[in-house]
Design an enzyme around this catalytic site. Sequence first.
Site, PDB file in Angstrom:
ATOM      1  N   LYS A  52     -13.243  -0.602   6.224  1.00 53.97           N
ATOM      2  CA  LYS A  52     -13.837  -1.450   5.200  1.00 53.97           C
ATOM      3  C   LYS A  52     -14.852  -2.429   5.784  1.00 53.97           C
ATOM      4  O   LYS A  52     -15.967  -2.526   5.296  1.00 53.97           O
ATOM      5  CB  LYS A  52     -12.727  -2.221   4.454  1.00 53.97           C
ATOM      6  N   TRP A 108       0.862  -1.183   0.000  1.00 59.80           N
ATOM      7  CA  TRP A 108       0.000   0.000   0.000  1.00 59.80           C
ATOM      8  C   TRP A 108       0.903   1.239   0.000  1.00 59.80           C
ATOM      9  O   TRP A 108       1.849   1.314   0.794  1.00 59.80           O
ATOM     10  CB  TRP A 108      -0.881  -0.038   1.251  1.00 59.80           C
ATOM     11  N   ASP A 140      -0.753  -5.412   9.721  1.00 60.77           N
ATOM     12  CA  ASP A 140      -1.715  -4.416   9.268  1.00 60.77           C
ATOM     13  C   ASP A 140      -2.979  -5.178   8.891  1.00 60.77           C
ATOM     14  O   ASP A 140      -2.996  -5.924   7.918  1.00 60.77           O
ATOM     15  CB  ASP A 140      -1.148  -3.668   8.051  1.00 60.77           C
TER      16      ASP A 140
HETATM   17  N1  PLA Z   1      -3.618  -0.536   5.387  1.00 58.98           N
HETATM   18  C1  PLA Z   1      -3.902  -0.970   4.150  1.00 58.98           C
HETATM   19  C2  PLA Z   1      -3.207  -2.172   3.625  1.00 58.98           C
HETATM   20  C3  PLA Z   1      -4.845  -0.280   3.369  1.00 58.98           C
HETATM   21  O1  PLA Z   1      -5.107  -0.717   2.146  1.00 58.98           O
HETATM   22  C4  PLA Z   1      -5.478   0.862   3.906  1.00 58.98           C
HETATM   23  C5  PLA Z   1      -6.476   1.639   3.093  1.00 58.98           C
HETATM   24  C6  PLA Z   1      -5.152   1.244   5.213  1.00 58.98           C
HETATM   25  C7  PLA Z   1      -4.208   0.511   5.922  1.00 58.98           C
HETATM   26  C8  PLA Z   1      -5.716   2.431   5.906  1.00 58.98           C
HETATM   27  O2  PLA Z   1      -7.049   2.566   5.924  1.00 58.98           O
HETATM   28  P1  PLA Z   1      -7.786   3.486   6.963  1.00 58.98           P
HETATM   29  O3  PLA Z   1      -6.812   4.451   7.529  1.00 58.98           O
HETATM   30  O4  PLA Z   1      -8.841   4.150   6.179  1.00 58.98           O
HETATM   31  O5  PLA Z   1      -8.315   2.555   7.982  1.00 58.98           O
HETATM   32  N2  PLA Z   1      -6.319   1.612   1.705  1.00 58.98           N
HETATM   33  C9  PLA Z   1      -7.335   2.177   0.791  1.00 58.98           C
HETATM   34  C10 PLA Z   1      -7.616   3.627   1.072  1.00 58.98           C
HETATM   35  C11 PLA Z   1      -8.642   1.427   0.939  1.00 58.98           C
HETATM   36  C12 PLA Z   1      -6.435   4.546   1.099  1.00 58.98           C
HETATM   37  O6  PLA Z   1      -5.511   4.447   0.274  1.00 58.98           O
HETATM   38  O7  PLA Z   1      -6.440   5.395   2.008  1.00 58.98           O
HETATM   39  C13 PLA Z   1      -6.819   1.970  -0.635  1.00 58.98           C
HETATM   40  O8  PLA Z   1      -7.546   2.317  -1.584  1.00 58.98           O
HETATM   41  O9  PLA Z   1      -5.713   1.430  -0.802  1.00 58.98           O
END
Ligand code: PLA
Length: 453
Positions: free
Chosen positions: A299, A182, A263
């Site tokens: 989510k 991510w 995570d």
């Molecule tokens: N960890 C991972 C692996 C994630 O994909 C995301 C969110 C988070 C943590 C953090 O989410 P939160 O802070 O909202 O709880 N990833 C998303 C959104 C869904 C983003 O990038 O913020 C994504 O589209 O990858």
Amino acid sequence: MKTTEFSSSSSPSDRRIGALLRHLTAGTDFPITDRLSSVFASPTSGVTGGSVFAHLVQAPEDPILGVTVAYNKDPSPIKLNLGVGAYRTEEGKPLVLNVVRKAEQQLINDRSRIKEYLPIVGLVEFNKLSAKLILGADSPAIRENRVTTVECLSGTGSLRVGGEFLAKHYHQKTIYITQPTWGNHPKIFTLAGLSVKTYRYYDPSTRGLNFQGLLEDLGAAPPGSIVLLHACAHNPTGVDPTIQQWEQIRQLMRSKGLMPFFDSAYQGFASGSLDTDAKPIRMFVADGGECLVAQSYAKNMGLYGERVGALSIVCKSADVAGRVESQLKLVIRPMYSSPPIHGASIVAVILRDRNLFNEWTLELKAMADRIISMRKQLFEALRARGTPGDWSHIIKQIGMFTFTGLNPAQVSFMTKEYHIYMTSDGRISMAGLSSKTVPHLADSIHAAVTKNV
Ligand code: PLA
């Protein structure tokens, strides 16, 4: 603020300020910014047109959230946002879970509820229930009071607080993250004060796990290094280790004293079962060793904007856990003082009530099932079109995303010609797709692949 920045500027007023700066800096340790605040605050600095921020360059949009910004600007009626991982219904609408509406109604009806600050660690009942949810109701670590849990601002905030805690108090300052991962992970941990390195994870040639590479890289990491592990539904690849592979990872990590930092942003979204998706974490806790877990309710409860999450640190003894918590408070207090009350209260209402909890698991399963059905539909649609290539990874990958293998040029073609928005690494959010939009996406992928973009 360096004096040279001023002396190199061309306008006479800037040169005057530069000279003044040099004069004031000479022979004193007193922070120059303090003494100059009155100079910059004076009306004349505005009149002469020199903003103190004039040197800033326009920053690029975030690689994921910026996709939504671009999507919002597109007037096309057929546009489709498959960028951010946000669940949509078959009608393409955001979903507020029924249990969340019920919990909110309960909260509103309760006139005894107040809006006082929460403690630094957040809502204590929420913390206890969150630990139980991820570690299991029968977790020995919980029973032995070896777990400390603090409410944080969703998954991101939990990772950041955990990162800063480790940077301050853990002997190893290097964290290994998956390659790829991510996009926010490296930024979070770098700013937290850790040094970020990667370990091999994904093999583009098989579109699967590079298990050998993973074992080699973790095997070569200095003892004690921190290792970030995606608990389930790896983002962006949708590729998870099997339970047997997790067991091997656990043995290797424990034998080298590597510190697991999980995570868990998608508990329940991978398999549809909260317990199944938490298994890798529970394996690490069952061996009695220590670990960190960042949880997000964005989510799985659809609480995205409420920013609800938790950081748990599993320790060896209750005594250590108590001291860890005292230090976590010192990390949190100057960061945001204490977390918000509303989202955590919703979660607590749902987790404490057996009926609401059961209803939640059904709604969660329905979301996971709809995503799986989107995978099948997209795979079939490409097969029906005879799109060149092996697309079986669409049905093999797990969780919210498909890592399509489309390259940045193909992605940009699909955005320009078909108004389909996704991240440039070829990741699509299956949760943003519906039966109605599958044909449009399949057409665009087919065109991107066959036109040799
Ligand atoms: N960890 C991972 C692996 C994630 O994909 C995301 C969110 C988070 C943590 C953090 O989410 P939160 O802070 O909202 O709880 N990833 C998303 C959104 C869904 C983003 O990038 O913020 C994504 O589209 O990858």
